[in-house]
Design a protein around this motif. Structure first.
Motif, PDB file in Angstrom:
ATOM      1  N   GLY A  57      23.785  87.220 -58.629  1.00  0.00           N
ATOM      2  CA  GLY A  57      23.540  86.621 -59.929  1.00  0.00           C
ATOM      3  C   GLY A  57      22.260  85.815 -59.873  1.00  0.00           C
ATOM      4  N   CYS A  58      21.990  85.051 -60.903  1.00  0.00           N
ATOM      5  CA  CYS A  58      20.749  84.268 -60.953  1.00  0.00           C
ATOM      6  C   CYS A  58      20.626  83.336 -59.753  1.00  0.00           C
ATOM      7  CB  CYS A  58      20.695  83.470 -62.252  1.00  0.00           C
ATOM      8  SG  CYS A  58      20.717  84.487 -63.752  1.00  0.00           S
ATOM      9  N   SER A  59      21.750  82.786 -59.292  1.00  0.00           N
ATOM     10  CA  SER A  59      21.711  81.838 -58.176  1.00  0.00           C
ATOM     11  C   SER A  59      21.214  82.487 -56.891  1.00  0.00           C
ATOM     12  CB  SER A  59      23.090  81.230 -57.954  1.00  0.00           C
ATOM     13  OG  SER A  59      24.040  82.233 -57.687  1.00  0.00           O
ATOM     14  N   SER A  60      21.279  83.800 -56.806  1.00  0.00           N
ATOM     15  CA  SER A  60      20.845  84.482 -55.589  1.00  0.00           C
ATOM     16  C   SER A  60      19.340  84.331 -55.364  1.00  0.00           C
ATOM     17  CB  SER A  60      21.206  85.972 -55.642  1.00  0.00           C
ATOM     18  OG  SER A  60      20.476  86.628 -56.664  1.00  0.00           O
ATOM     19  N   LEU A  61      18.604  83.957 -56.408  1.00  0.00           N
ATOM     20  CA  LEU A  61      17.158  83.804 -56.290  1.00  0.00           C
ATOM     21  C   LEU A  61      16.775  82.517 -55.569  1.00  0.00           C
ATOM     22  CD1 LEU A  61      16.172  84.972 -59.889  1.00  0.00           C
ATOM     23  CD2 LEU A  61      16.160  86.314 -57.779  1.00  0.00           C
ATOM     24  N   GLY A  62      17.768  81.729 -55.197  1.00  0.00           N
ATOM     25  CA  GLY A  62      17.491  80.460 -54.538  1.00  0.00           C
ATOM     26  C   GLY A  62      16.718  80.596 -53.242  1.00  0.00           C
ATOM     27  N   TYR A  63      16.920  81.713 -52.543  1.00  0.00           N
ATOM     28  CA  TYR A  63      16.225  81.896 -51.265  1.00  0.00           C
ATOM     29  C   TYR A  63      14.708  81.968 -51.436  1.00  0.00           C
ATOM     30  CZ  TYR A  63      15.091  86.795 -52.158  1.00  0.00           C
ATOM     31  OH  TYR A  63      14.561  87.948 -52.672  1.00  0.00           O
ATOM     32  N   MET A  64      14.252  82.246 -52.655  1.00  0.00           N
ATOM     33  CA  MET A  64      12.822  82.376 -52.883  1.00  0.00           C
ATOM     34  C   MET A  64      12.129  81.016 -53.011  1.00  0.00           C
ATOM     35  SD  MET A  64      12.877  85.587 -55.590  1.00  0.00           S
ATOM     36  CE  MET A  64      11.109  85.854 -55.511  1.00  0.00           C
ATOM     37  N   VAL A  65      12.917  79.973 -53.264  1.00  0.00           N
ATOM     38  CA  VAL A  65      12.297  78.663 -53.471  1.00  0.00           C
ATOM     39  C   VAL A  65      12.769  77.610 -52.486  1.00  0.00           C
ATOM     40  CG1 VAL A  65      11.884  79.060 -55.907  1.00  0.00           C
ATOM     41  CG2 VAL A  65      14.034  78.055 -55.213  1.00  0.00           C
ATOM     42  N   LEU A  66      13.856  77.884 -51.751  1.00  0.00           N
ATOM     43  CA  LEU A  66      14.386  76.885 -50.834  1.00  0.00           C
ATOM     44  C   LEU A  66      14.204  77.370 -49.395  1.00  0.00           C
ATOM     45  CD1 LEU A  66      15.716  74.206 -51.532  1.00  0.00           C
ATOM     46  CD2 LEU A  66      17.939  75.255 -51.143  1.00  0.00           C
ATOM     47  N   ASP A  67      13.454  76.599 -48.619  1.00  0.00           N
ATOM     48  CA  ASP A  67      13.113  76.999 -47.256  1.00  0.00           C
ATOM     49  C   ASP A  67      14.155  76.482 -46.268  1.00  0.00           C
ATOM     50  OD1 ASP A  67      11.859  77.987 -45.063  1.00  0.00           O
ATOM     51  OD2 ASP A  67      10.248  76.501 -45.037  1.00  0.00           O
ATOM     52  N   THR A  68      15.338  77.112 -46.278  1.00  0.00           N
ATOM     53  CA  THR A  68      16.388  76.827 -45.302  1.00  0.00           C
ATOM     54  C   THR A  68      16.844  78.166 -44.719  1.00  0.00           C
ATOM     55  OG1 THR A  68      18.206  77.064 -46.883  1.00  0.00           O
ATOM     56  CG2 THR A  68      17.208  74.876 -46.691  1.00  0.00           C
ATOM     57  N   ASP A  69      17.683  78.109 -43.679  1.00  0.00           N
ATOM     58  CA  ASP A  69      18.306  79.347 -43.213  1.00  0.00           C
ATOM     59  C   ASP A  69      19.125  79.935 -44.354  1.00  0.00           C
ATOM     60  OD1 ASP A  69      17.173  79.103 -40.744  1.00  0.00           O
ATOM     61  OD2 ASP A  69      18.944  78.266 -39.774  1.00  0.00           O
ATOM     62  N   PHE A  70      19.211  81.274 -44.383  1.00  0.00           N
ATOM     63  CA  PHE A  70      19.829  81.919 -45.543  1.00  0.00           C
ATOM     64  C   PHE A  70      20.600  83.155 -45.095  1.00  0.00           C
ATOM     65  CE2 PHE A  70      19.803  85.032 -48.997  1.00  0.00           C
ATOM     66  CZ  PHE A  70      20.260  84.277 -50.067  1.00  0.00           C
ATOM     67  N   VAL A  71      21.803  83.307 -45.620  1.00  0.00           N
ATOM     68  CA  VAL A  71      22.610  84.502 -45.378  1.00  0.00           C
ATOM     69  C   VAL A  71      23.080  85.023 -46.730  1.00  0.00           C
ATOM     70  CG1 VAL A  71      24.698  85.448 -44.305  1.00  0.00           C
ATOM     71  CG2 VAL A  71      23.409  83.644 -43.146  1.00  0.00           C
TER      72      VAL A  71
END
Length: 268
Positions: A57-71
């Motif tokens: 969903g829209c929240s999945s785009l968070g990895y593009m702006v937040l520089d943390t580890d991501f799964v």
């Protein structure tokens, strides 16, 4: 961190967010929420062990702006993936931003079981009462009479049931340590024909985000439901959609502190 949350703390851009362009629609509060999360992780000194679990969903785009580890998790399965990460990396600070469709339809079972176990993790649910990314279909939280692409005449509670209340559902299980619902959308204010937006909601939201992470650091499950807008799929102007959140959404989803086992409210 001091006892007061001020504008400077909440709006200062942390390094793990700096320089990243937002990909969200103009007027959406997803970007604001991610900014507050980034600020809180830095403020608490846990950014280097933060793991964001992506949803669909829209929240999945968070990895593009937040520089943390991501799964990336499958649709609705973020709480299950978060629990797995927490088991193998207990010192990690695990969180997800789920939409109301992701959390309460496909992912409701995973959310309830994670809450019931009290797994130390943090879930932020962005409730805009619709499936945003896929075109504005009816979500579990769509209020009666609200028009969506799948309910063009408005949601009829007689045939599709009423909106689901996430905080009430999770309040029925003993596991959560911190349950909270709040408004994220800023209130539009008109003064002498000019439009302004209140900063009160963002400041309050920042305090709640910090509390949610603190609950996890103290060993508890935390869940925060933020009421936001989706002016594109609601087919409203930006200021109109934010007024709608305050005037209508809050009647069905009143802001409230539903649980605070550690007594975090009032300390920040």
């Amino acid at each position: 961190m001091g006892s007061e949350v001020n504008v400077r703390q909440a709006t200062r851009i942390p390094l793990i967010y700096e320089g990243k362009a937002s990909t969200f629609c103009p007027g959406c509060e997803h970007g604001l929420l991610l900014k507050l999360i980034a600020r809180a992780l830095v403020e608490l000194g846990v950014a280097d062990r933060a793991v964001m679990v992506g949803t669909v969903g829209c929240s999945s785009l968070g990895y593009m702006v937040l520089d943390t580890d991501f799964v990336q998790a499958p649709h609705g399965r973020a709480p299950a993936v978060m629990a797995g990460i927490k088991l193998v990396e207990p010192d990690s600070v695990v969180f997800a931003v789920q939409g109301d469709g992701d959390a309460l339809s496909i992912g409701l079972q995973e959310l309830i079981y994670a809450a019931s176990r009290g797994t130390p993790m943090t879930v932020f649910m962005y409730n805009n009462m619709t499936f945003g990314m896929t075109g504005g279909q009816m979500a579990p939280t769509t209020i009666p009479g609200m028009r969506t692409t799948t309910t063009p005449r408005g949601r009829d509670a007689r045939s599709s049931g009423g909106p689901m209340d996430a905080c009430r559902i999770l309040s029925a299980v003993d596991g959560p340590a911190y349950l909270r619902r709040a408004v994220l959308a800023p209130r539009p204010i008109r003064v002498k024909g000019r439009l302004f937006y209140s900063t009160r909601e963002a400041l309050e939201a920042y305090r709640i985000v910090v509390n949610a992470f603190r609950a996890q650091l103290m060993g508890g499950f935390s869940f925060v439901e933020f009421l936001g807008s989706c002016n594109v799929n609601w087919r409203m102007g930006i200021d109109e959609s934010k007024a709608f959140v305050h005037d209508v959404s809050t009647k069905y989803f009143p802001p409230a502190l539903c649980r605070d086992l550690y007594g975090l409210e009032g300390k920040v």
